[in-house]
Write a protein that holds these residues in place. Structure first.
Motif, PDB file in Angstrom:
ATOM      1  N   VAL A 114     -28.240  22.799 -33.157  1.00  0.00           N
ATOM      2  CA  VAL A 114     -28.483  24.215 -32.931  1.00  0.00           C
ATOM      3  C   VAL A 114     -27.138  24.926 -32.814  1.00  0.00           C
ATOM      4  O   VAL A 114     -26.253  24.487 -32.074  1.00  0.00           O
ATOM      5  CB  VAL A 114     -29.328  24.434 -31.659  1.00  0.00           C
ATOM      6  CG1 VAL A 114     -29.519  25.925 -31.383  1.00  0.00           C
ATOM      7  CG2 VAL A 114     -30.683  23.746 -31.809  1.00  0.00           C
ATOM      8  N   THR A 115     -26.978  26.026 -33.538  1.00  0.00           N
ATOM      9  CA  THR A 115     -25.711  26.765 -33.510  1.00  0.00           C
ATOM     10  C   THR A 115     -25.771  28.016 -32.646  1.00  0.00           C
ATOM     11  O   THR A 115     -24.749  28.456 -32.128  1.00  0.00           O
ATOM     12  CB  THR A 115     -25.261  27.149 -34.929  1.00  0.00           C
ATOM     13  OG1 THR A 115     -26.261  27.976 -35.541  1.00  0.00           O
ATOM     14  CG2 THR A 115     -25.040  25.899 -35.772  1.00  0.00           C
ATOM     15  N   SER A 116     -26.960  28.596 -32.491  1.00  0.00           N
ATOM     16  CA  SER A 116     -27.093  29.753 -31.612  1.00  0.00           C
ATOM     17  C   SER A 116     -28.544  29.903 -31.180  1.00  0.00           C
ATOM     18  O   SER A 116     -29.465  29.374 -31.821  1.00  0.00           O
ATOM     19  CB  SER A 116     -26.630  31.048 -32.297  1.00  0.00           C
ATOM     20  OG  SER A 116     -27.528  31.414 -33.329  1.00  0.00           O
ATOM     21  N   ILE A 117     -28.731  30.620 -30.076  1.00  0.00           N
ATOM     22  CA  ILE A 117     -30.060  30.807 -29.499  1.00  0.00           C
ATOM     23  C   ILE A 117     -30.185  32.256 -29.028  1.00  0.00           C
ATOM     24  O   ILE A 117     -29.252  32.806 -28.440  1.00  0.00           O
ATOM     25  CB  ILE A 117     -30.288  29.851 -28.304  1.00  0.00           C
ATOM     26  CG1 ILE A 117     -30.184  28.390 -28.764  1.00  0.00           C
ATOM     27  CG2 ILE A 117     -31.633  30.102 -27.648  1.00  0.00           C
ATOM     28  CD1 ILE A 117     -30.357  27.369 -27.647  1.00  0.00           C
ATOM     29  N   VAL A 118     -31.336  32.859 -29.271  1.00  0.00           N
ATOM     30  CA  VAL A 118     -31.651  34.175 -28.716  1.00  0.00           C
ATOM     31  C   VAL A 118     -32.543  33.966 -27.504  1.00  0.00           C
ATOM     32  O   VAL A 118     -33.571  33.284 -27.589  1.00  0.00           O
ATOM     33  CB  VAL A 118     -32.365  35.072 -29.741  1.00  0.00           C
ATOM     34  CG1 VAL A 118     -32.709  36.426 -29.108  1.00  0.00           C
ATOM     35  CG2 VAL A 118     -31.502  35.277 -30.981  1.00  0.00           C
ATOM     36  N   VAL A 119     -32.140  34.514 -26.362  1.00  0.00           N
ATOM     37  CA  VAL A 119     -32.894  34.339 -25.119  1.00  0.00           C
ATOM     38  C   VAL A 119     -33.178  35.688 -24.469  1.00  0.00           C
ATOM     39  O   VAL A 119     -32.414  36.643 -24.615  1.00  0.00           O
ATOM     40  CB  VAL A 119     -32.144  33.447 -24.107  1.00  0.00           C
ATOM     41  CG1 VAL A 119     -32.031  32.031 -24.610  1.00  0.00           C
ATOM     42  CG2 VAL A 119     -30.760  34.014 -23.795  1.00  0.00           C
ATOM     43  N   LYS A 120     -34.272  35.745 -23.732  1.00  0.00           N
ATOM     44  CA  LYS A 120     -34.606  36.926 -22.962  1.00  0.00           C
ATOM     45  C   LYS A 120     -33.562  37.141 -21.869  1.00  0.00           C
ATOM     46  O   LYS A 120     -33.014  36.195 -21.312  1.00  0.00           O
ATOM     47  CB  LYS A 120     -35.962  36.763 -22.289  1.00  0.00           C
ATOM     48  CG  LYS A 120     -37.128  36.532 -23.200  1.00  0.00           C
ATOM     49  CD  LYS A 120     -38.388  36.269 -22.372  1.00  0.00           C
ATOM     50  CE  LYS A 120     -39.569  35.915 -23.242  1.00  0.00           C
ATOM     51  NZ  LYS A 120     -40.764  35.569 -22.423  1.00  0.00           N
TER      52      LYS A 120
END
Length: 669
Positions: free
Chosen positions: A371-377
């Motif tokens: 995984v290279t990036s994550i969008v989180v709340k």
């Protein structure tokens, strides 16, 4: 030239010839132009893909737009060669797609130094050129204390020795240093800090690491590892009880430098509308929390300052000081960008690759992809009140009083988590035979000092009635960052004189007096025998609900996550060390399993040889996770100890007779 896995000798010869031709060629065909073949021209040979990914609602980071594509591979040739086969994507029509054909070519074990298909120096040089000089040949972090790697430095050795245990911030900046040194083999530790410091060897550390800064570098590493059957590991910061980030002879993908952070004040995806962050997987806890503070919001992450909060932490579930309010760290995830085992770069969310998205959220790191990036709340800014106190046996406190007071605290666990609280406490036995506990801290998000005082007043009245005098210290903060920063110091690093394990104790044990008695006795008994217990009164089933993901179902029933640490003297004999190690797994932790049948353990802070780990770490989610592992990584490109699918592999050697040594070969069963 295409790889044929049925004729390994022919393939190897052809591959070596390919490498020689490319390295020695004076020119290459790049983007339809003939240019000099050198580091400055080869390394940038990646496509700059549009920042707007087709299936993502958040623009790609710059490093994510730099991708390896079929067109790039076609251009990376000299005038005589048709493609660069070693770095090609997985071809499902190729005989390599058949597992038995692949196994007959490579054998049961991963490819290791000295094996016929192990990359030559020329190939490593080519790989480094294609990466843009991002390949690092491993030199263990403590090598300067020895002559083995030619970098002996007395002053540096003294600095490393002084900061080895209590300064994880230095280890996390090293490409290969990890916390789980015992299972690595403890082959290069500072003199005086290891049970045996006879020198410095590579041991279970990977042979090479790639300091990735873009997607193309990840893809090149994944493709090379898959095509040559190399062992591949992924390291972010190295905070790891289970030695998932090391492996003898491995190629490591080091994600630490993926530090991009982007804030969205109004982010919309599916049913979610609100603030959000897109974070590179190299972002550490302190960096994520600082970004949240600057934007007047709150992020759900762990208590550790230097932990890579968007890496293995969140992929493994990730418990948090905010879990009783908002759930697990991975419950906050809206979308992910990932390189899968076939080398492709894809988006995973509810609409794109939803099965993979489900698995990545709690199914464990180093398992389904990189995984290279994550969008989180992000959540609204929140006030926090903390509380610390301590008490111990002594002239005025008997052991009976001590345990009665601790039991009074245990009685309120459901009340406290229902109020959104999280407590981080320790229980231990001193050298004098006495007992002590400290609360450090009681963390009450959303509460004022007055509200927390009212919550704990009944407990403190019980303490007083039992003759326990404490000096509680309350601190009220107007945001999460201040409370977190003052409450949790930089975490300690690895030692080879310790083993740990954990258990998730269910809420139902607190709803039955007999079960609660048995639970408390199981904890008390091991402390009386010398165990060090670090525990969390935490729940992960918030009132607002939680998404369907791969998080261990045991977390949704938990009110106590407890860790046992078993320590031994540095001069202990091997027999004594084995006895201590076995006692942790087969005696102390078994008592905890016996009083919580069907529950589980947190994979990221677990017993290295947890019996029936597929149930303990994944519960009822495991069959689906295993099925998805076979779909997305049927060749076992990604392996980590006790990860999904790891039961299909084994290490060739053991430590103390039953601890798989990462300083040995990994072979398919």
């Amino acid at each position: 030239m295409m790889i044929s896995y049925s004729r390994s000798a022919t393939v190897a010869a052809a591959l070596l010839l390919t490498v020689i031709h490319i390295v020695c060629a004076q020119t290459i065909l790049l983007n339809n132009s003939t240019v000099p073949a050198n580091e400055s021209t080869i390394a940038p040979a990646v496509d700059n893909v549009s920042a707007q990914a087709s299936n993502s609602t958040a623009d790609l980071f710059h490093g994510e737009t730099q991708q390896l594509t079929d067109a790039v591979l076609a251009n990376l040739t000299d005038l005589e060669l048709s493609n660069v086969t070693l770095f090609s994507f997985q071809n499902d029509s190729d005989p390599a797609g058949n597992l038995s054909a692949r196994s007959s070519s490579f054998g049961r074990c991963k490819t290791y130094p000295g094996d016929f298909l192990w990359p030559s120096d020329l190939l490593w040089k080519l790989f480094d050129i294609l990466l843009g000089k991002a390949l690092i040949k491993t030199v263990p972090y403590a090598s300067s204390c020895y002559d083995s790697f030619g970098d002996y430095d007395k002053d540096r050795c003294e600095f490393i020795t002084a900061n080895w245990i209590n300064a994880s911030i230095y280890h996390t900046e090293d490409p290969t240093s990890v916390n789980a040194v015992l299972f690595q083999g403890a082959t290069c530790m500072p003199p005086g800090l290891a049970a045996s410091s006879t020198g410095c060897t590579l041991g279970g550390y990977p042979t090479y690491a790639v300091a990735v800064r873009n997607v193309a570098q990840v893809q090149l590493a994944v493709n090379l590892a898959r095509n040559l059957n190399l062992r591949l590991v992924i390291k972010n910061t190295g905070h790891d009880f289970g030695a998932k980030s090391v492996g003898m002879g491995a190629l490591s993908i080091w994600t630490h430098n993926l530090k991009d952070i982007r804030f969205f004040s109004h982010y919309r995806q599916d049913s979610y509308s609100g603030p959000a962050f897109k974070l590179g997987t190299g972002v550490q806890g302190f960096e994520a929390y600082e970004a949240a503070r600057q934007n007047n919001v709150t992020l759900v992450g762990g208590e550790g300052r230097t932990v890579g909060v968007m890496g293995g932490y969140i992929l493994g579930g990730g418990h948090s000081p905010l879990s009783s309010l908002y759930g697990m760290g991975t419950d906050q995830v809206l979308s992910m960008e990932v390189v899968t085992a076939d080398g492709r770069f894809i988006t995973a969310n509810r609409n794109s690759n939803p099965d993979l998205f489900w698995a990545l959220r709690g199914g464990g790191g180093s398992t389904f992809g990189v995984v290279t990036s994550i969008v989180v709340k992000a959540h609204p800014k929140i006030k926090v009140t903390t509380l610390t106190y301590a008490f111990e046996t002594g002239p005025k406190v008997t052991p009976e009083q001590f345990w009665a007071a601790l039991r009074a605290y245990f009685d309120g666990f459901i009340t406290y988590t229902d109020a959104g609280n999280y407590e981080y406490f320790r229980i231990s036995k001193g050298l004098d035979g006495g007992f002590k506990t400290d609360m450090g801290p009681w963390f009450a998000p959303g509460m004022s000092k007055a509200e927390l005082k009212a919550l704990v007043a009944p407990l403190f009245n019980k303490f007083k009635a039992l003759g326990i005098e404490i000096q509680p210290i309350y601190k009220e903060y107007d945001d999460y960052y201040g409370a977190w920063f003052e409450s949790f110091p930089v975490e300690p690093w690895g030692s080879d004189t310790i083993r740990q394990g954990s258990r998730l104790f269910p809420r139902s044990n607190w709803q039955d007096s007999a079960k609660l008695n048995a639970t408390f006795d199981a904890i008390k008994s091991i402390v009386e025998e010398g165990a060090y217990v670090l525990a969390f009164n935490v729940a992960a089933s918030p009132k607002a609900g939680f998404p369907d993901n791969a998080v261990n179902p045991a977390w949704r029933e938990t009110v106590l996550h407890a860790i046992i640490a078993q320590l031994w003297d540095m001069k202990a004999t091997e027999a004594d060390i084995k006895a201590a190690s076995d006692k942790l797994t087969f005696d102390w932790l078994q008592r905890w399993r016996d009083v919580s049948p069907g529950a589980g353990a947190y994979m990221s802070e677990s017993d290295y040889i947890e019996p029936n780990y597929t149930q303990a770490f994944y519960g009822t989610k495991y069959p689906r996770l295993y099925q998805l592992k076979q779909r997305y990584d049927r060749h076992g490109v990604f392996y980590a100890h006790s990860a999904v699918g790891s039961e299909d592999w084994q290490m060739s050697e053991m430590i103390l007779g039953n601890l798989p040594s990462q300083n040995s070969k990994l072979c398919r069963l």
